[in-house]
Write a protein that holds these residues in place. Structure first.
Motif, PDB file in Angstrom:
ATOM      1  N   LYS A  51     150.062  86.429  50.589  1.00 19.29           N
ATOM      2  CA  LYS A  51     151.209  87.492  50.353  1.00 19.29           C
ATOM      3  C   LYS A  51     151.545  87.670  49.032  1.00 19.29           C
ATOM      4  O   LYS A  51     152.086  88.720  48.663  1.00 19.29           O
ATOM      5  CB  LYS A  51     151.816  86.852  51.413  1.00 19.29           C
ATOM      6  CG  LYS A  51     151.611  86.830  53.028  1.00 19.29           C
ATOM      7  CD  LYS A  51     152.806  86.504  53.610  1.00 19.29           C
ATOM      8  CE  LYS A  51     151.949  86.974  55.239  1.00 19.29           C
ATOM      9  NZ  LYS A  51     153.631  86.393  56.149  1.00 19.29           N
TER      10      LYS A  51
ATOM     11  N   ARG B 234     148.666  89.509  46.814  1.00 24.69           N
ATOM     12  CA  ARG B 234     148.891  91.140  47.077  1.00 24.69           C
ATOM     13  C   ARG B 234     149.842  91.593  46.294  1.00 24.69           C
ATOM     14  O   ARG B 234     149.797  92.840  46.455  1.00 24.69           O
ATOM     15  CB  ARG B 234     148.321  91.082  48.553  1.00 24.69           C
ATOM     16  CG  ARG B 234     146.906  90.667  48.439  1.00 24.69           C
ATOM     17  CD  ARG B 234     146.919  91.404  50.313  1.00 24.69           C
ATOM     18  NE  ARG B 234     147.955  90.402  51.768  1.00 24.69           N
ATOM     19  CZ  ARG B 234     147.098  89.274  52.242  1.00 24.69           C
ATOM     20  NH1 ARG B 234     146.142  88.803  51.331  1.00 24.69           N
ATOM     21  NH2 ARG B 234     148.047  88.495  52.726  1.00 24.69           N
TER      22      ARG B 234
ATOM     23  N   ASN C 277     149.676  91.922  43.250  1.00 26.07           N
ATOM     24  CA  ASN C 277     147.745  92.531  42.869  1.00 26.07           C
ATOM     25  C   ASN C 277     148.207  91.435  41.807  1.00 26.07           C
ATOM     26  O   ASN C 277     147.668  92.389  40.200  1.00 26.07           O
ATOM     27  CB  ASN C 277     148.682  94.164  42.449  1.00 26.07           C
ATOM     28  CG  ASN C 277     146.976  94.484  42.006  1.00 26.07           C
ATOM     29  OD1 ASN C 277     146.483  94.252  42.338  1.00 26.07           O
ATOM     30  ND2 ASN C 277     146.731  95.626  41.328  1.00 26.07           N
TER      31      ASN C 277
ATOM     32  N   GLU D 241     141.039  86.280  51.431  1.00 32.05           N
ATOM     33  CA  GLU D 241     142.946  86.259  51.023  1.00 32.05           C
ATOM     34  C   GLU D 241     142.448  87.035  49.781  1.00 32.05           C
ATOM     35  O   GLU D 241     143.395  87.783  49.193  1.00 32.05           O
ATOM     36  CB  GLU D 241     143.831  84.822  51.085  1.00 32.05           C
ATOM     37  CG  GLU D 241     143.769  84.742  52.543  1.00 32.05           C
ATOM     38  CD  GLU D 241     145.063  85.171  52.854  1.00 32.05           C
ATOM     39  OE1 GLU D 241     145.388  86.640  52.612  1.00 32.05           O
ATOM     40  OE2 GLU D 241     145.831  85.524  54.199  1.00 32.05           O
TER      41      GLU D 241
END
Length: 497
Positions: A33, A36, A39, A91
């Motif tokens: 998490k 992301r 980035n 992931e």
């Protein structure tokens, strides 16, 4: 070469994710998490040990040997680790493993791990490094507790094996006190190895995000922290981050990339606590069978396992041909040390010379000859002599001369050759006809035919010598002990180093 190391964030599983696959998967998802959200290119790092042979059989169930109870209680098998590796890939993160023994390297290969990490305690474990090098995988090596000379040795080993690798500055204390972090050392690593990616592995207070920002400012391109997931039953240790802290760590580091400038650094301090911490994780050398005093000990006669006790030979120190100084029984610790020979002395000074060239940013290419001038024997080379790199010898001649710290090149003169020195790096005192000149980088000094001259350096120097043609036997030394020697007695010539 790939850019897999550039701007990489590493999330290391705290305390081997408590030996729980389910808990490990929860940590992976939490870190995914964060990756992301920002980035970023992120890796989750695991630790592999084949505990069936990593720990000496006599100590497997001992509760009084540091780390052994934790390793045994958090043990996972190959299939369990594979579940976590698959989750990391799902992931979208990089897979990374620190193997502590050769069998674990095979696990990495079978699972297709992207990057292999070498822990500080294993950085001089050359049997393990050889196995890792043979995988041709990208490798990141931590340098906690390692001197500059140690790191030079590792650099040369990995370079000779044509590995793609990076170094991590690290202080191997858990947690690491702020006054010992020495982030300036990142600068030194960047200068000394300009073509190698340098990173920082932190063990400081998880709430202090000034440290990763400073590490980025110092030139760290890789950042690593221990991460975990606290529960009602699990409390994180003092150097591991929970997901909220890891989020802020990433954010602060990315901010630093936009505002930082690089600064210079100096030497590195290694505390006794750091050395002790690493030694408790090193593998010692043990005998497979009884050995009598005076017998030669080969690789097949020993095995490597933890714990490694005080004065015991480590796996990285072992070499074929050790002579037993006493009788040993099977499973005994090996207490022998490597003898200092001319070969080991030559290797030592060559590593020092290479390190100076790396730090000075001087590239030699592949067409040169190395000459060690040891006027009073190799045993005294660090006091008397110089390393001469012969590059061109036509009607004109070009050499690079490396003077080690404290080294002195005795008084001599040339009848045929005229030479000019230009100091490229370090400090140099040249004495010509009894007059001293202290040179700084860029300074030029010409030595005419027949002029008696000598030179020395306090901190080490590299200077270029441009001259007329070099002629053998054209060096006439003031000391009759030197002048009476055949040149082959006071020189060692190498075509490759």
């Amino acid at each position: 070469m790939s850019n897999i190391f550039e701007d990489l964030f590493i999330f290391e599983m705290a305390n081997s994710h408590q030996g729980s696959v389910e808990h490990g998967l929860d940590i992976v998802h939490a870190m995914g998490k964060i990756a992301r959200k920002y980035n970023i290119k992120a890796a989750v790092k695991l630790q592999y040990r084949n505990l069936d042979n990593f720990i000496h059989p006599d100590y497997v169930n001992r509760q009084d040997i540091k780390h052994v109870p934790r390793f045994m209680s958090t043990r996972l098998n190959y299939d369990q680790f594979s579940q976590i590796v698959d989750a990391i890939r799902e992931e979208g993160m990089v897979t990374m493993v620190t193997p502590f023994d050769e069998d674990s390297v095979d696990w990495c290969m079978d699972q297709g791990i992207d990057i292999i990490k070498v822990a500080s305690c294993s950085a001089l474990d050359f049997p393990l490094l050889l196995k890792i090098a043979e995988t041709h995988k990208p490798v990141i090596l931590s340098t906690g507790g390692k001197t500059v000379a140690d790191i030079d040795k590792i650099y040369n080993f990995m370079t000779h094996k044509s590995c793609e690798f990076a170094f991590m500055h690290c202080v191997a204390e858990y947690p690491a006190p702020m006054e010992r972090l020495q982030l300036d050392f990142i600068d030194k690593l960047n200068r000394r190895y300009p073509h190698i990616t340098i990173g920082y592995s932190g063990h400081e207070d998880p709430e202090d995000n000034t440290i990763p920002m400073l590490a980025v400012a110092k030139g760290a391109k890789i950042l690593e922290r221990h991460v975990g997931l606290p529960t009602e039953a699990i409390t994180l240790n003092a150097y591991s981050m929970n997901p909220a802290q890891a989020d802020k760590w990433v954010e602060a580091s990315l901010n630093a990339k936009n505002i930082c400038t690089l600064k210079k650094s100096d030497e590195k301090y290694i505390s006794q606590e750091e050395i002790d911490s690493l030694h408790s994780l090193m593998r010692g050398v043990y005998l497979k069978h009884d050995v009598k005093a005076g017998e030669e000990i080969k690789r097949e006669d020993v095995f490597f396992a933890m714990p490694c006790f005080d004065k015991q030979m480590t796996s990285g120190e072992f070499y074929d041909g050790v002579i037993a100084s006493k009788d040993y029984k099977a499973n005994d610790e090996l207490h022998e040390k490597k003898k200092i020979t001319d070969i080991s002395l030559v290797r030592s000074v060559i590593h020092d010379a290479k390190g100076m060239l790396y730090e000075a940013g001087i590239a030699l290419g592949n067409d040169f000859e190395v000459e060690l001038s040891h006027h009073y024997g190799m045993q005294h080379f660090r006091q008397f002599g110089a390393i001469i790199i012969n590059i061109i010898n036509r009607e004109y001649c070009k050499k690079l001369i490396i003077v080690l710290p404290g080294q002195y090149h005795p008084v001599h003169a040339h009848k045929e050759k005229e030479e000019t020195f230009q100091l490229l790096y370090g400090d140099l005192k040249v004495t010509i006809s009894g007059k001293d000149r202290f040179m700084e980088p860029g300074d030029i000094q010409t030595v005419l035919r027949g002029e008696k001259h000598s030179f020395t350096s306090k901190h080490g120097a590299i200077f270029e010598e441009v001259s007329t043609t070099h002629i053998k036997n054209d060096s006439y030394y003031e000391d009759e002990k030197i002048s009476g020697l055949d040149p082959i007695e006071r020189k060692t010539i190498m075509r490759r180093w």
